[in-house]
Design a protein around this motif. Structure first.
Motif, PDB file in Angstrom:
ATOM      1  N   SER A  82     -13.137   3.091  -2.542  1.00 55.07           N
ATOM      2  CA  SER A  82     -13.888   4.366  -2.601  1.00 55.07           C
ATOM      3  C   SER A  82     -12.935   5.541  -2.763  1.00 55.07           C
ATOM      4  N   GLY A  83     -12.187   5.534  -3.866  1.00 53.92           N
ATOM      5  CA  GLY A  83     -11.279   6.647  -4.129  1.00 53.92           C
ATOM      6  C   GLY A  83     -10.137   6.705  -3.130  1.00 53.92           C
ATOM      7  N   PHE A  84      -9.427   7.817  -3.118  1.00 52.98           N
ATOM      8  CA  PHE A  84      -8.298   7.976  -2.192  1.00 52.98           C
ATOM      9  C   PHE A  84      -8.847   8.164  -0.787  1.00 52.98           C
ATOM     10  N   PRO A  85      -8.530   7.262   0.145  1.00 58.62           N
ATOM     11  CA  PRO A  85      -9.193   7.281   1.454  1.00 58.62           C
ATOM     12  C   PRO A  85      -8.666   8.370   2.379  1.00 58.62           C
ATOM     13  N   SER A  86      -9.532   8.813   3.266  1.00 60.02           N
ATOM     14  CA  SER A  86      -9.122   9.715   4.352  1.00 60.02           C
ATOM     15  C   SER A  86      -8.926   8.847   5.579  1.00 60.02           C
ATOM     16  N   GLY A  87      -7.964   7.937   5.514  1.00 61.18           N
ATOM     17  CA  GLY A  87      -7.755   6.944   6.554  1.00 61.18           C
ATOM     18  C   GLY A  87      -6.969   7.494   7.723  1.00 61.18           C
ATOM     19  N   ASP A  88      -6.577   6.594   8.590  1.00 60.75           N
ATOM     20  CA  ASP A  88      -5.822   6.933   9.790  1.00 60.75           C
ATOM     21  C   ASP A  88      -4.348   7.075   9.409  1.00 60.75           C
ATOM     22  N   TRP A  89      -3.927   8.297   9.137  1.00 63.98           N
ATOM     23  CA  TRP A  89      -2.563   8.519   8.661  1.00 63.98           C
ATOM     24  C   TRP A  89      -1.540   8.332   9.771  1.00 63.98           C
ATOM     25  N   THR A  90      -1.960   8.524  11.012  1.00 61.25           N
ATOM     26  CA  THR A  90      -1.045   8.274  12.124  1.00 61.25           C
ATOM     27  C   THR A  90      -0.713   6.792  12.206  1.00 61.25           C
ATOM     28  N   ARG A  91      -1.734   5.965  12.089  1.00 55.57           N
ATOM     29  CA  ARG A  91      -1.525   4.514  12.068  1.00 55.57           C
ATOM     30  C   ARG A  91      -0.706   4.122  10.844  1.00 55.57           C
ATOM     31  N   PHE A  92      -1.025   4.735   9.717  1.00 57.72           N
ATOM     32  CA  PHE A  92      -0.290   4.470   8.485  1.00 57.72           C
ATOM     33  C   PHE A  92       1.201   4.735   8.691  1.00 57.72           C
ATOM     34  N   SER A  93       1.538   5.887   9.265  1.00 56.70           N
ATOM     35  CA  SER A  93       2.945   6.263   9.459  1.00 56.70           C
ATOM     36  C   SER A  93       3.656   5.313  10.410  1.00 56.70           C
ATOM     37  N   SER A  94       2.938   4.792  11.405  1.00 54.12           N
ATOM     38  CA  SER A  94       3.564   3.904  12.385  1.00 54.12           C
ATOM     39  C   SER A  94       3.979   2.577  11.765  1.00 54.12           C
ATOM     40  N   TYR A  95       3.342   2.199  10.664  1.00 56.11           N
ATOM     41  CA  TYR A  95       3.693   0.947   9.993  1.00 56.11           C
ATOM     42  C   TYR A  95       4.725   1.171   8.880  1.00 56.11           C
ATOM     43  N   ARG A 126      -1.860   9.939  -6.424  1.00 61.07           N
ATOM     44  CA  ARG A 126      -2.448  10.261  -5.126  1.00 61.07           C
ATOM     45  C   ARG A 126      -1.418  10.134  -4.005  1.00 61.07           C
ATOM     46  N   TRP A 127      -0.511   9.170  -4.149  1.00 60.31           N
ATOM     47  CA  TRP A 127       0.582   9.092  -3.174  1.00 60.31           C
ATOM     48  C   TRP A 127       1.418  10.372  -3.217  1.00 60.31           C
ATOM     49  N   LEU A 128       1.747  10.811  -4.419  1.00 63.16           N
ATOM     50  CA  LEU A 128       2.564  12.020  -4.551  1.00 63.16           C
ATOM     51  C   LEU A 128       1.844  13.232  -3.972  1.00 63.16           C
ATOM     52  N   TYR A 138       8.344  11.697   3.329  1.00 64.96           N
ATOM     53  CA  TYR A 138       8.479  10.533   2.458  1.00 64.96           C
ATOM     54  C   TYR A 138       7.406   9.504   2.790  1.00 64.96           C
ATOM     55  N   LEU A 139       6.923   8.855   1.740  1.00 63.66           N
ATOM     56  CA  LEU A 139       5.929   7.805   1.928  1.00 63.66           C
ATOM     57  C   LEU A 139       6.524   6.650   2.731  1.00 63.66           C
ATOM     58  N   LEU A 163      10.494   6.365  -3.239  1.00 66.12           N
ATOM     59  CA  LEU A 163      11.895   6.674  -2.984  1.00 66.12           C
ATOM     60  C   LEU A 163      12.028   7.581  -1.758  1.00 66.12           C
ATOM     61  N   SER A 164      13.198   7.549  -1.159  1.00 68.08           N
ATOM     62  CA  SER A 164      13.461   8.442  -0.023  1.00 68.08           C
ATOM     63  C   SER A 164      14.938   8.805  -0.021  1.00 68.08           C
ATOM     64  N   SER A 165      15.317   9.685   0.881  1.00 69.19           N
ATOM     65  CA  SER A 165      16.709  10.134   0.963  1.00 69.19           C
ATOM     66  C   SER A 165      17.629   9.055   1.521  1.00 69.19           C
ATOM     67  N   LYS A 166      17.056   7.950   2.012  1.00 68.08           N
ATOM     68  CA  LYS A 166      17.871   6.894   2.605  1.00 68.08           C
ATOM     69  C   LYS A 166      18.016   5.677   1.686  1.00 68.08           C
ATOM     70  N   ILE A 167      17.510   5.783   0.474  1.00 68.46           N
ATOM     71  CA  ILE A 167      17.599   4.654  -0.449  1.00 68.46           C
ATOM     72  C   ILE A 167      19.060   4.346  -0.767  1.00 68.46           C
ATOM     73  N   LYS A 168      19.421   3.061  -0.708  1.00 70.54           N
ATOM     74  CA  LYS A 168      20.787   2.620  -0.991  1.00 70.54           C
ATOM     75  C   LYS A 168      20.870   1.694  -2.198  1.00 70.54           C
ATOM     76  N   ASP A 169      19.743   1.057  -2.517  1.00 70.59           N
ATOM     77  CA  ASP A 169      19.769  -0.015  -3.514  1.00 70.59           C
ATOM     78  C   ASP A 169      18.509   0.110  -4.375  1.00 70.59           C
TER      79      ASP A 169
END
Length: 517
Positions: A82-95, A126-128, A138-139, A163-169
């Protein structure tokens, strides 16, 4: 965690040593993902450790997407129901903070397309948007490694949100329908987002060189990467910016001999600025001829363990030059010198007898050897005996061996004295190889003709000389010499590629919804 007593009547807690985090990590490292998921449900002490390991390496983006809501396979790939969800972003970040490595692949190792893990084209945008609306968060804030294999332009650009600022490879491989324009865009975009601490960067397009624009972006992209140790960009011209990091251990790049570049000077600069270089692969292209003097500066790279020189024309060192290489590269384990040639001529190439010089000059660490040889005159076995004690692969590329039974038998006798038991030469016809693959990758080899195949069976499988009877009195033609194939099926009738009129089900025969628990 609960386990039974010997009586089976009363439960007891796990031994307290399993609550020491360091010990617990060593135990859980030996478990698969289903067992880790079960361990995460055991107790609070185990939860974080088990989840960290469960999410540390992801082979798909689907688990990340499924954290926000149900997803299923749509026409263009996986998407939310159902499109880009308005999910639990706190839970998302914890994973997602636990993810250290991510793989994305919509092509198998041979470039065949399958869409089992492909995202729909709108998902990255949508991620961006999410990243931008959360103050640039960062995602995947702890991501260290990304391995990205894609078949289409939009898939190539999908890498950016992860990508993030900690990418090494970061390892990118493109197939089939990825255009040079898309490569230009992604290289330009990466210049603005890759941190200077990147240690591994691979950018390997399939089957063709990028545009001049891509080459222009590559130098500025690489120059700030001060900690770079592994750089593989086989279809891009080597430039001094690639040699800046003195700690570079692995390099793969191209050298256009018709561009006016002084290849000798370029390789001299490489040898001077990269003293730790261990793995080097150079793709020479262009009509100009080269000889050993061009690559002589590499003699100073004393730590080389692998040297792969791809060149489609003649490049044949003399016995003295072979000896010079052997003295300099005592640690060498793999050596390839222009074995896959576009224009075959049995009269060209190193005499096969020079294998004796390689055996005498190189140390026991040599395990893989690729050469183009002239089999016109096959000598008797060396006297006194000499051999490659630890050679595992002998690759003769597009070298030719006619089907004269006496010559094949003589070649078997000569090589059997040089090679370890169960090792035989492998070859490839000129239509089967793709230069982005090393000759030592199994996928780069192909049919080399009946005479070579019989010789290989005699040496590697111990078959007797009776199999020589399989050889035709007249050499079989290579595919390039065959008559043009009639793709109409003969008689002018068009071949039905649909499988008899029925539409082929590329989904694998199932419409089940993909579910991630």
């Amino acid at each position: 965690m609960i386990e039974s007593t010997h009586s089976g009547l009363e439960p007891r807690a796990a031994h307290r040593v399993l609550f020491i985090i360091e010990v617990l990590m060593q135990v859980l490292r030996n478990l698969g993902k289903p067992e880790l998921a079960a361990a995460a449900l055991t107790c609070r002490t185990w939860t974080d450790v088990a989840l960290d390991m469960l999410w540390e390496e992801l082979e798909s983006v689907c688990p990340i997407m499924a954290l926000l809501g149900p997803i299923s396979k749509h026409e263009n790939g996986w998407d939310w129901d159902s499109g880009f969800p308005s999910g639990d972003w706190t839970r998302f970040s914890s994973y997602v903070k636990r993810v250290r490595s991510l793989s994305y692949c919509s092509a198998d190792e041979n470039g065949g397309i399958f869409f089992s893990g492909q995202m729909s084209s709108g998902v990255p945008a949508r991620w961006l948007h999410y990243v931008a609306s959360h103050s640039g968060q960062y995602l995947l804030p702890q991501i260290r490694k990304i391995d990205w294999n894609c078949c289409e332009d939009n898939e190539l650009e999908m890498i950016l949100p992860f990508l993030s600022s900690k990418i090494k490879d970061i390892r990118i491989r493109t197939w089939w329908d990825v255009s040079p324009t898309a490569m230009d865009r992604i290289l330009k975009a990466l210049r603005g987002v890759l941190p200077s601490g990147v240690r591994v960067f691979h950018f390997i397009p399939h089957g063709f060189r990028p545009t001049e624009g891509a080459s222009e972006h590559m130098g500025p992209l690489i120059e700030p990467l001060n900690e770079l140790q592994d750089l593989r960009v086989p279809y891009h011209l080597m430039v001094p910016a690639m040699f800046k990091p003195s700690q570079l251990r692995a390099l793969e790049g191209g050298c256009d001999l018709e561009s006016g570049i002084n290849a000798n000077a370029l390789l001299s600069q490489l040898a001077d600025t990269c003293p730790l270089l261990e793995d080097l692969r150079i793709m020479f292209w262009g009509g100009s001829n080269i000889d050993f003097t061009v690559i002589r500066p590499l003699i100073r790279c004393s730590k080389l363990r692998s040297l792969d020189m791809e060149y489609e024309r003649a490049f044949d060192p003399s016995p003295a030059e072979i000896s010079e290489m052997g003295r300099a590269w005592r640690e060498l384990e793999a050596l390839h010198i222009a074995s896959r040639r576009l224009y075959n001529d049995p009269a060209l190439g190193m005499p096969v007898g020079l294998l004796v010089a390689f055996a005498e000059s190189f140390g026991p660490k040599l395990r893989k050897l690729g050469l183009y040889v002239n089999t016109h005159d096959i000598p008797a076995p060396p006297d006194p005996p000499v051999s490659f004690p630890n050679l595992e692969v002998l690759y003769f590329g597009t070298s030719e061996l006619d089907s004269d039974k006496a010559k094949v038998a003589k070649a078997s006798l000569f090589l059997s004295e040089l090679l370890p038991k169960k090792v035989g030469p492998t070859t490839s016809h000129r239509w089967s190889w793709e230069t982005e693959q090393s000759v030592f990758d199994p996928g780069s080899r192909g049919w080399g003709g009946d005479s070579w195949n019989v010789l290989w069976r005699m040496l590697s499988q111990g078959e007797t000389a009776d199999i020589l009877a399989e050889l035709d009195p007249v050499p079989q033609a290579l595919p390039g010499d065959l008559e043009e194939i009639d793709w109409t099926g003969g008689g002018g009738e068009e071949i039905d590629w649909t499988g008899g009129g029925e539409e082929f089900d590329w989904t694998g025969g199932g419409d089940e919804e993909f579910v991630v628990d």
